[in-house]
Motif scaffolding. Structure first.
Motif, PDB file in Angstrom:
ATOM      1  N   SER A 174       7.126  11.972   3.734  1.00 22.42           N
ATOM      2  CA  SER A 174       5.671  12.130   3.851  1.00 22.42           C
ATOM      3  C   SER A 174       5.021  12.504   2.519  1.00 22.42           C
ATOM      4  CB  SER A 174       5.337  13.218   4.880  1.00 22.42           C
ATOM      5  OG  SER A 174       5.687  14.512   4.385  1.00 22.42           O
ATOM      6  N   LEU A 175       5.817  12.983   1.556  1.00 23.69           N
ATOM      7  CA  LEU A 175       5.246  13.511   0.319  1.00 23.69           C
ATOM      8  C   LEU A 175       4.455  12.458  -0.450  1.00 23.69           C
ATOM      9  CD1 LEU A 175       8.164  15.813  -0.927  1.00 23.69           C
ATOM     10  CD2 LEU A 175       6.083  16.452   0.333  1.00 23.69           C
ATOM     11  N   GLY A 176       4.916  11.221  -0.428  1.00 24.51           N
ATOM     12  CA  GLY A 176       4.189  10.168  -1.120  1.00 24.51           C
ATOM     13  C   GLY A 176       2.817   9.927  -0.526  1.00 24.51           C
ATOM     14  N   ALA A 177       2.752   9.901   0.804  1.00 27.75           N
ATOM     15  CA  ALA A 177       1.472   9.697   1.483  1.00 27.75           C
ATOM     16  C   ALA A 177       0.536  10.871   1.245  1.00 27.75           C
ATOM     17  CB  ALA A 177       1.706   9.511   2.983  1.00 27.75           C
ATOM     18  N   VAL A 178       1.098  12.078   1.233  1.00 30.02           N
ATOM     19  CA  VAL A 178       0.291  13.271   0.980  1.00 30.02           C
ATOM     20  C   VAL A 178      -0.276  13.238  -0.436  1.00 30.02           C
ATOM     21  CG1 VAL A 178       0.354  15.782   0.740  1.00 30.02           C
ATOM     22  CG2 VAL A 178       1.529  14.690   2.652  1.00 30.02           C
ATOM     23  N   ALA A 179       0.556  12.875  -1.408  1.00 34.70           N
ATOM     24  CA  ALA A 179       0.123  12.849  -2.802  1.00 34.70           C
ATOM     25  C   ALA A 179      -0.973  11.812  -3.032  1.00 34.70           C
ATOM     26  CB  ALA A 179       1.319  12.566  -3.707  1.00 34.70           C
ATOM     27  N   ALA A 180      -0.939  10.717  -2.276  1.00 35.63           N
ATOM     28  CA  ALA A 180      -1.913   9.640  -2.479  1.00 35.63           C
ATOM     29  C   ALA A 180      -3.252   9.916  -1.810  1.00 35.63           C
ATOM     30  CB  ALA A 180      -1.341   8.323  -1.951  1.00 35.63           C
ATOM     31  N   TYR A 181      -3.267  10.786  -0.794  1.00 30.84           N
ATOM     32  CA  TYR A 181      -4.479  10.940   0.013  1.00 30.84           C
ATOM     33  C   TYR A 181      -5.744  11.291  -0.777  1.00 30.84           C
ATOM     34  CZ  TYR A 181      -8.039  13.010   2.895  1.00 30.84           C
ATOM     35  OH  TYR A 181      -9.255  13.319   3.439  1.00 30.84           O
ATOM     36  N   PRO A 182      -5.729  12.267  -1.697  1.00 29.36           N
ATOM     37  CA  PRO A 182      -6.986  12.616  -2.379  1.00 29.36           C
ATOM     38  C   PRO A 182      -7.633  11.458  -3.128  1.00 29.36           C
ATOM     39  CG  PRO A 182      -5.320  14.301  -2.758  1.00 29.36           C
ATOM     40  CD  PRO A 182      -4.622  13.141  -2.116  1.00 29.36           C
ATOM     41  N   ILE A 242     -11.137   4.775  -3.469  1.00 27.79           N
ATOM     42  CA  ILE A 242     -10.815   3.349  -3.468  1.00 27.79           C
ATOM     43  C   ILE A 242     -11.062   2.655  -2.130  1.00 27.79           C
ATOM     44  CG2 ILE A 242      -9.119   3.657  -5.305  1.00 27.79           C
ATOM     45  CD1 ILE A 242      -6.923   3.556  -3.237  1.00 27.79           C
ATOM     46  N   THR A 243     -11.292   3.400  -1.054  1.00 33.68           N
ATOM     47  CA  THR A 243     -11.506   2.774   0.242  1.00 33.68           C
ATOM     48  C   THR A 243     -12.599   3.504   1.015  1.00 33.68           C
ATOM     49  OG1 THR A 243     -10.503   2.238   2.393  1.00 33.68           O
ATOM     50  CG2 THR A 243      -9.642   4.171   1.240  1.00 33.68           C
ATOM     51  N   TRP A 244     -13.295   2.743   1.868  1.00 37.67           N
ATOM     52  CA  TRP A 244     -14.306   3.348   2.733  1.00 37.67           C
ATOM     53  C   TRP A 244     -13.670   4.068   3.917  1.00 37.67           C
ATOM     54  CZ3 TRP A 244     -19.238   4.065   1.562  1.00 37.67           C
ATOM     55  CH2 TRP A 244     -19.804   3.283   0.546  1.00 37.67           C
ATOM     56  N   TRP A 245     -12.360   3.927   4.070  1.00 39.15           N
ATOM     57  CA  TRP A 245     -11.685   4.516   5.218  1.00 39.15           C
ATOM     58  C   TRP A 245     -10.552   5.458   4.806  1.00 39.15           C
ATOM     59  CZ3 TRP A 245     -13.462   4.002  10.121  1.00 39.15           C
ATOM     60  CH2 TRP A 245     -14.466   3.053  10.309  1.00 39.15           C
ATOM     61  N   PRO A 246     -10.858   6.489   4.009  1.00 35.79           N
ATOM     62  CA  PRO A 246      -9.816   7.469   3.681  1.00 35.79           C
ATOM     63  C   PRO A 246      -9.335   8.212   4.925  1.00 35.79           C
ATOM     64  CG  PRO A 246     -11.982   8.288   3.020  1.00 35.79           C
ATOM     65  CD  PRO A 246     -12.162   6.843   3.401  1.00 35.79           C
ATOM     66  N   GLN A 247     -10.168   8.220   5.978  1.00 33.55           N
ATOM     67  CA  GLN A 247      -9.780   8.876   7.226  1.00 33.55           C
ATOM     68  C   GLN A 247      -8.544   8.216   7.840  1.00 33.55           C
ATOM     69  OE1 GLN A 247     -12.972   8.497   6.265  1.00 33.55           O
ATOM     70  NE2 GLN A 247     -13.430  10.682   6.156  1.00 33.55           N
ATOM     71  N   ALA A 248      -8.387   6.913   7.624  1.00 33.93           N
ATOM     72  CA  ALA A 248      -7.201   6.225   8.147  1.00 33.93           C
ATOM     73  C   ALA A 248      -5.942   6.724   7.448  1.00 33.93           C
ATOM     74  CB  ALA A 248      -7.348   4.712   7.962  1.00 33.93           C
ATOM     75  N   TRP A 249      -6.037   6.942   6.137  1.00 38.56           N
ATOM     76  CA  TRP A 249      -4.885   7.479   5.405  1.00 38.56           C
ATOM     77  C   TRP A 249      -4.611   8.920   5.841  1.00 38.56           C
ATOM     78  CZ3 TRP A 249      -1.881   4.418   2.392  1.00 38.56           C
ATOM     79  CH2 TRP A 249      -0.861   5.060   1.676  1.00 38.56           C
ATOM     80  N   LEU A 250      -5.673   9.679   6.065  1.00 40.56           N
ATOM     81  CA  LEU A 250      -5.485  11.043   6.562  1.00 40.56           C
ATOM     82  C   LEU A 250      -4.780  11.019   7.913  1.00 40.56           C
ATOM     83  CD1 LEU A 250      -6.170  14.060   5.966  1.00 40.56           C
ATOM     84  CD2 LEU A 250      -8.119  13.768   7.508  1.00 40.56           C
ATOM     85  N   GLY A 251      -5.105  10.012   8.741  1.00 37.24           N
ATOM     86  CA  GLY A 251      -4.432   9.882  10.029  1.00 37.24           C
ATOM     87  C   GLY A 251      -2.941   9.696   9.871  1.00 37.24           C
ATOM     88  N   ILE A 252      -2.539   8.887   8.893  1.00 39.34           N
ATOM     89  CA  ILE A 252      -1.120   8.691   8.617  1.00 39.34           C
ATOM     90  C   ILE A 252      -0.466  10.015   8.240  1.00 39.34           C
ATOM     91  CG2 ILE A 252       0.508   7.612   7.006  1.00 39.34           C
ATOM     92  CD1 ILE A 252      -1.445   5.237   6.847  1.00 39.34           C
ATOM     93  N   VAL A 253      -1.147  10.791   7.394  1.00 37.05           N
ATOM     94  CA  VAL A 253      -0.594  12.052   6.898  1.00 37.05           C
ATOM     95  C   VAL A 253      -0.596  13.132   7.976  1.00 37.05           C
ATOM     96  CG1 VAL A 253      -0.962  13.930   5.254  1.00 37.05           C
ATOM     97  CG2 VAL A 253      -1.216  11.555   4.509  1.00 37.05           C
ATOM     98  N   PHE A 254      -1.727  13.321   8.640  1.00 36.97           N
ATOM     99  CA  PHE A 254      -1.857  14.420   9.585  1.00 36.97           C
ATOM    100  C   PHE A 254      -1.144  14.168  10.910  1.00 36.97           C
ATOM    101  CE2 PHE A 254      -4.719  18.195   9.138  1.00 36.97           C
ATOM    102  CZ  PHE A 254      -4.665  18.239   7.762  1.00 36.97           C
ATOM    103  N   SER A 255      -0.677  12.951  11.121  1.00 31.13           N
ATOM    104  CA  SER A 255       0.097  12.653  12.334  1.00 31.13           C
ATOM    105  C   SER A 255       1.595  12.655  12.064  1.00 31.13           C
ATOM    106  CB  SER A 255      -0.319  11.278  12.889  1.00 31.13           C
ATOM    107  OG  SER A 255      -1.700  11.220  13.148  1.00 31.13           O
ATOM    108  N   TRP A 256       1.982  12.836  10.811  1.00 27.57           N
ATOM    109  CA  TRP A 256       3.380  12.678  10.404  1.00 27.57           C
ATOM    110  C   TRP A 256       4.321  13.638  11.128  1.00 27.57           C
ATOM    111  CZ3 TRP A 256       4.274   8.821   6.712  1.00 27.57           C
ATOM    112  CH2 TRP A 256       5.613   8.650   6.351  1.00 27.57           C
TER     113      TRP A 256
END
Length: 305
Positions: A140-148, A153-167
Protein backbone atom coordinates in the motif's frame (compact mmCIF):
# COMPACT_ATOMS: atom_id res chain seq x y z
CA UNK A 1 -4.23 35.70 13.98
CA UNK A 2 -3.40 31.99 14.17
CA UNK A 3 -5.59 31.47 17.23
CA UNK A 4 -8.50 33.16 15.48
CA UNK A 5 -8.12 30.93 12.41
CA UNK A 6 -8.01 27.81 14.55
CA UNK A 7 -11.29 28.78 16.19
CA UNK A 8 -13.21 29.25 12.96
CA UNK A 9 -11.70 26.51 10.79
CA UNK A 10 -12.81 22.95 11.66
CA UNK A 11 -9.58 21.51 10.23
CA UNK A 12 -7.58 22.62 13.30
CA UNK A 13 -9.54 22.12 16.48
CA UNK A 14 -8.17 22.84 19.95
CA UNK A 15 -10.87 21.15 21.96
CA UNK A 16 -10.41 18.14 24.22
CA UNK A 17 -6.94 16.62 24.48
CA UNK A 18 -5.37 19.03 21.98
CA UNK A 19 -6.33 22.04 24.04
CA UNK A 20 -4.70 20.58 27.16
CA UNK A 21 -1.38 19.55 25.63
CA UNK A 22 1.83 21.56 26.26
CA UNK A 23 2.44 24.18 23.60
CA UNK A 24 5.56 22.39 22.33
CA UNK A 25 3.70 19.11 21.72
CA UNK A 26 0.39 20.46 20.44
CA UNK A 27 1.54 21.23 16.84
CA UNK A 28 2.69 17.63 16.36
CA UNK A 29 -0.63 16.33 17.68
CA UNK A 30 -2.42 18.56 15.19
CA UNK A 31 -0.03 17.60 12.39
CA UNK A 32 -1.10 13.97 12.79
CA UNK A 33 -4.78 15.06 12.96
CA UNK A 34 -5.17 13.25 16.27
CA UNK A 35 -7.58 16.03 17.21
CA UNK A 36 -9.88 14.73 14.45
CA UNK A 37 -10.26 10.95 14.86
CA UNK A 38 -12.78 10.64 12.02
CA UNK A 39 -9.97 9.82 9.58
CA UNK A 40 -8.74 6.98 11.78
CA UNK A 41 -12.25 5.57 11.99
CA UNK A 42 -12.64 5.66 8.21
CA UNK A 43 -9.28 3.96 7.69
CA UNK A 44 -10.09 1.31 10.30
CA UNK A 45 -13.56 0.19 9.22
CA UNK A 46 -12.73 -1.66 5.95
CA UNK A 47 -10.23 -3.86 7.78
CA UNK A 48 -12.74 -4.63 10.52
CA UNK A 49 -15.37 -5.40 7.87
CA UNK A 50 -13.10 -7.92 6.19
CA UNK A 51 -12.35 -9.73 9.43
CA UNK A 52 -16.04 -9.80 10.35
CA UNK A 53 -17.26 -10.92 6.92
CA UNK A 54 -14.68 -13.72 6.97
CA UNK A 55 -16.40 -14.94 10.13
CA UNK A 56 -13.46 -14.29 12.45
CA UNK A 57 -14.56 -11.19 14.38
CA UNK A 58 -15.01 -12.98 17.71
CA UNK A 59 -12.10 -15.36 17.29
CA UNK A 60 -9.67 -12.60 16.26
CA UNK A 61 -10.88 -9.67 18.34
CA UNK A 62 -7.23 -9.03 19.19
CA UNK A 63 -6.46 -8.44 15.52
CA UNK A 64 -9.31 -5.94 15.28
CA UNK A 65 -7.72 -4.01 18.15
CA UNK A 66 -4.35 -4.07 16.39
CA UNK A 67 -6.04 -2.74 13.27
CA UNK A 68 -7.54 0.06 15.36
CA UNK A 69 -4.13 1.03 16.70
CA UNK A 70 -2.57 0.76 13.27
CA UNK A 71 -5.29 2.96 11.77
CA UNK A 72 -4.53 5.69 14.29
CA UNK A 73 -0.77 5.78 13.81
CA UNK A 74 -0.74 5.19 10.04
CA UNK A 75 -3.47 7.71 9.40
CA UNK A 76 -1.37 10.12 11.44
CA UNK A 77 1.69 9.27 9.36
CA UNK A 78 -0.29 9.75 6.17
CA UNK A 79 -1.48 13.17 7.31
CA UNK A 80 2.07 14.26 8.15
CA UNK A 81 3.30 13.12 4.73
CA UNK A 82 0.35 14.79 3.02
CA UNK A 83 1.11 18.07 4.80
CA UNK A 84 4.79 17.86 3.85
CA UNK A 85 3.86 17.54 0.18
CA UNK A 86 0.98 20.05 0.31
CA UNK A 87 2.46 22.69 2.60
CA UNK A 88 2.50 25.34 -0.15
CA UNK A 89 -1.03 24.56 -1.34
CA UNK A 90 -2.32 24.51 2.24
CA UNK A 91 -1.29 28.14 2.69
CA UNK A 92 -3.69 29.09 -0.12
CA UNK A 93 -6.80 27.38 1.33
CA UNK A 94 -8.57 29.02 4.29
CA UNK A 95 -9.46 25.72 5.99
CA UNK A 96 -5.88 24.43 5.88
CA UNK A 97 -3.81 27.62 6.27
CA UNK A 98 -3.52 27.07 10.04
CA UNK A 99 -2.01 23.59 9.75
CA UNK A 100 1.30 23.36 11.64
CA UNK A 101 3.55 23.07 8.59
CA UNK A 102 1.68 25.60 6.47
CA UNK A 103 1.69 28.12 9.33
CA UNK A 104 5.34 27.52 10.23
CA UNK A 105 4.76 26.16 13.74
CA UNK A 106 6.54 22.91 12.77
CA UNK A 107 9.71 22.83 10.67
CA UNK A 108 10.05 20.52 7.69
CA UNK A 109 12.87 18.58 9.40
CA UNK A 110 10.77 18.04 12.53
CA UNK A 111 7.85 16.85 10.41
CA UNK A 112 10.02 14.21 8.72
CA UNK A 113 11.26 12.97 12.12
CA UNK A 114 7.68 12.77 13.40
CA UNK A 115 6.68 10.84 10.28
CA UNK A 116 9.46 8.32 10.87
CA UNK A 117 8.43 7.79 14.49
CA UNK A 118 4.81 7.14 13.51
CA UNK A 119 5.95 4.63 10.88
CA UNK A 120 7.95 2.79 13.54
CA UNK A 121 4.77 2.45 15.59
CA UNK A 122 3.08 1.08 12.48
CA UNK A 123 5.84 -1.52 12.18
CA UNK A 124 4.69 -3.00 15.49
CA UNK A 125 1.30 -3.70 13.92
CA UNK A 126 2.90 -5.17 10.80
CA UNK A 127 4.70 -7.74 12.96
CA UNK A 128 1.33 -9.06 14.18
CA UNK A 129 0.32 -10.14 10.64
CA UNK A 130 0.94 -13.32 8.70
CA UNK A 131 3.15 -13.14 5.61
CA UNK A 132 0.36 -12.63 3.05
CA UNK A 133 -1.22 -9.82 5.04
CA UNK A 134 2.13 -8.17 5.79
CA UNK A 135 3.17 -8.14 2.12
CA UNK A 136 -0.22 -6.70 1.17
CA UNK A 137 0.13 -4.00 3.80
CA UNK A 138 3.58 -3.02 2.54
CA UNK A 139 2.26 -2.89 -1.02
CA UNK A 140 0.00 0.00 0.00
CA UNK A 141 2.97 2.34 0.54
CA UNK A 142 3.25 3.22 -3.14
CA UNK A 143 -0.41 4.20 -3.38
CA UNK A 144 -0.14 6.20 -0.16
CA UNK A 145 2.95 8.06 -1.39
CA UNK A 146 1.25 8.96 -4.69
CA UNK A 147 -2.02 10.24 -3.21
CA UNK A 148 -1.05 13.87 -2.40
CA UNK A 149 -0.08 14.40 -6.04
CA UNK A 150 -3.40 13.16 -7.44
CA UNK A 151 -5.19 16.45 -6.80
CA UNK A 152 -2.70 18.07 -9.16
CA UNK A 153 -3.19 15.69 -12.08
CA UNK A 154 -6.78 14.39 -11.94
CA UNK A 155 -10.25 15.71 -11.20
CA UNK A 156 -10.90 12.54 -9.22
CA UNK A 157 -8.28 12.30 -6.45
CA UNK A 158 -11.11 10.88 -4.33
CA UNK A 159 -10.92 7.68 -6.39
CA UNK A 160 -7.25 7.28 -5.47
CA UNK A 161 -8.10 7.99 -1.85
CA UNK A 162 -10.67 5.20 -2.11
CA UNK A 163 -7.93 2.79 -3.16
CA UNK A 164 -5.79 3.88 -0.20
CA UNK A 165 -8.43 4.17 2.51
CA UNK A 166 -10.00 0.82 1.62
CA UNK A 167 -6.69 -1.05 1.64
CA UNK A 168 -7.18 -2.36 5.17
CA UNK A 169 -9.80 -4.74 3.76
CA UNK A 170 -7.11 -6.31 1.56
CA UNK A 171 -5.00 -6.78 4.68
CA UNK A 172 -7.71 -7.94 7.07
CA UNK A 173 -9.04 -10.77 4.92
CA UNK A 174 -5.73 -12.63 4.35
CA UNK A 175 -4.76 -11.91 7.96
CA UNK A 176 -7.52 -14.30 9.09
CA UNK A 177 -7.94 -16.60 6.06
CA UNK A 178 -4.42 -16.77 4.67
CA UNK A 179 -5.55 -15.82 1.16
CA UNK A 180 -7.97 -13.83 -0.99
CA UNK A 181 -11.42 -14.49 -2.41
CA UNK A 182 -14.24 -13.04 -4.56
CA UNK A 183 -16.12 -11.66 -1.55
CA UNK A 184 -13.06 -9.66 -0.54
CA UNK A 185 -12.69 -7.97 -3.95
CA UNK A 186 -16.37 -7.05 -3.97
CA UNK A 187 -16.07 -5.70 -0.43
CA UNK A 188 -12.98 -3.70 -1.42
CA UNK A 189 -14.62 -2.34 -4.57
CA UNK A 190 -17.67 -1.22 -2.63
CA UNK A 191 -15.45 0.50 -0.09
CA UNK A 192 -13.71 2.46 -2.84
CA UNK A 193 -17.03 3.89 -4.03
CA UNK A 194 -18.02 4.63 -0.43
CA UNK A 195 -14.84 6.64 0.02
CA UNK A 196 -15.39 8.54 -3.24
CA UNK A 197 -18.87 9.43 -2.00
CA UNK A 198 -17.97 10.65 1.46
CA UNK A 199 -14.80 12.42 0.38
CA UNK A 200 -16.75 14.29 -2.28
CA UNK A 201 -18.97 15.52 0.55
CA UNK A 202 -15.82 16.57 2.41
CA UNK A 203 -14.46 18.37 -0.66
CA UNK A 204 -17.61 20.50 -0.87
CA UNK A 205 -16.11 22.61 1.93
CA UNK A 206 -13.24 23.79 -0.26
CA UNK A 207 -14.69 24.32 -3.74
CA UNK A 208 -14.02 28.07 -3.90
CA UNK A 209 -10.55 27.93 -2.35
CA UNK A 210 -9.61 24.88 -4.45
CA UNK A 211 -10.59 26.77 -7.60
CA UNK A 212 -8.34 29.69 -6.64
CA UNK A 213 -5.45 27.37 -5.75
CA UNK A 214 -5.88 25.21 -8.85
CA UNK A 215 -6.65 22.08 -6.81
CA UNK A 216 -8.80 19.47 -8.57
CA UNK A 217 -11.54 17.48 -6.81
CA UNK A 218 -14.63 15.42 -7.57
CA UNK A 219 -16.74 18.13 -5.90
CA UNK A 220 -15.51 20.68 -8.43
CA UNK A 221 -15.90 18.21 -11.30
CA UNK A 222 -19.50 17.40 -10.38
CA UNK A 223 -20.55 20.94 -9.49
CA UNK A 224 -24.34 21.19 -9.24
CA UNK A 225 -24.60 17.43 -9.82
CA UNK A 226 -22.65 16.62 -6.65
CA UNK A 227 -25.59 15.07 -4.82
CA UNK A 228 -26.39 12.85 -7.83
CA UNK A 229 -22.75 11.79 -8.15
CA UNK A 230 -22.49 10.97 -4.45
CA UNK A 231 -25.75 9.03 -4.63
CA UNK A 232 -24.45 6.97 -7.55
CA UNK A 233 -21.26 6.17 -5.63
CA UNK A 234 -23.22 5.07 -2.57
CA UNK A 235 -25.57 3.03 -4.77
CA UNK A 236 -22.69 1.22 -6.47
CA UNK A 237 -21.10 0.57 -3.06
CA UNK A 238 -24.30 -1.02 -1.79
CA UNK A 239 -24.63 -3.19 -4.91
CA UNK A 240 -21.06 -4.45 -4.60
CA UNK A 241 -21.53 -5.15 -0.90
CA UNK A 242 -24.73 -7.06 -1.64
CA UNK A 243 -22.74 -9.18 -4.08
CA UNK A 244 -20.03 -9.71 -1.45
CA UNK A 245 -22.60 -10.83 1.10
CA UNK A 246 -24.18 -13.16 -1.45
CA UNK A 247 -20.80 -14.84 -1.88
CA UNK A 248 -20.76 -15.61 1.84
CA UNK A 249 -24.46 -16.24 2.43
CA UNK A 250 -26.61 -16.59 -0.72
CA UNK A 251 -29.87 -15.75 1.01
CA UNK A 252 -32.09 -12.67 0.97
CA UNK A 253 -31.83 -12.45 4.75
CA UNK A 254 -28.14 -11.60 4.42
CA UNK A 255 -28.88 -8.65 2.14
CA UNK A 256 -31.41 -7.23 4.58
CA UNK A 257 -28.49 -6.60 6.95
CA UNK A 258 -27.49 -3.70 4.66
CA UNK A 259 -30.86 -1.96 4.94
CA UNK A 260 -29.96 0.27 7.94
CA UNK A 261 -26.85 1.43 6.08
CA UNK A 262 -28.91 2.23 2.98
CA UNK A 263 -31.22 4.35 5.13
CA UNK A 264 -28.26 6.21 6.56
CA UNK A 265 -26.92 6.96 3.09
CA UNK A 266 -30.36 8.26 2.19
CA UNK A 267 -30.22 10.62 5.17
CA UNK A 268 -26.78 11.89 4.13
CA UNK A 269 -28.07 12.74 0.66
CA UNK A 270 -31.57 13.99 1.41
CA UNK A 271 -30.56 17.15 3.26
CA UNK A 272 -27.07 17.74 1.85
CA UNK A 273 -26.47 21.43 1.22
CA UNK A 274 -23.45 21.79 -1.06
CA UNK A 275 -23.25 25.50 -0.25
CA UNK A 276 -22.97 24.96 3.52
CA UNK A 277 -19.47 23.83 4.64
CA UNK A 278 -20.67 23.08 8.16
CA UNK A 279 -23.39 20.78 6.85
CA UNK A 280 -20.92 19.03 4.55
CA UNK A 281 -18.54 18.44 7.46
CA UNK A 282 -21.35 17.08 9.64
CA UNK A 283 -22.53 14.62 7.02
CA UNK A 284 -18.98 13.58 6.19
CA UNK A 285 -18.28 12.84 9.84
CA UNK A 286 -21.45 10.74 10.08
CA UNK A 287 -19.66 8.10 8.00
CA UNK A 288 -18.01 6.75 11.14
CA UNK A 289 -21.55 5.63 12.03
CA UNK A 290 -22.02 4.31 8.49
CA UNK A 291 -18.86 2.26 9.01
CA UNK A 292 -20.31 0.84 12.22
CA UNK A 293 -23.56 -0.13 10.47
CA UNK A 294 -21.56 -1.90 7.78
CA UNK A 295 -19.46 -3.69 10.40
CA UNK A 296 -22.60 -4.96 12.13
CA UNK A 297 -23.93 -6.19 8.79
CA UNK A 298 -20.66 -7.99 8.07
CA UNK A 299 -20.70 -9.43 11.57
CA UNK A 300 -24.20 -10.87 11.11
CA UNK A 301 -23.48 -12.37 7.69
CA UNK A 302 -20.01 -13.68 8.58
CA UNK A 303 -21.08 -15.21 11.90
CA UNK A 304 -24.14 -16.96 10.45
CA UNK A 305 -22.67 -18.21 7.17
Amino acid sequence: MTEEVEQIIPDSELRGVAGRLPAAIRPFWLLGRFDRPIGSWLLFWPGAWAIALAGKAFERWDLILWFAFGSIVMRGAGCVYNDIVDRDLDRKVARTAARPLASGRVTLKAAWIWLLLLCLFGLVVLLQLNLAAAITALASLGAVAAYPFMKRITWWPQAWLGIVFSWAALVGWPAVTGGFGPALWLLYGGSIFWVIGYDTIYALQDIEDDALAGVKSSARALGARARLGIGICYGVALCLWCAAFWQIRPQLLGLIALFPLALHFGWQLSGLDRHDPADALRRFRSNRFAGLLMFLACLVVGATA
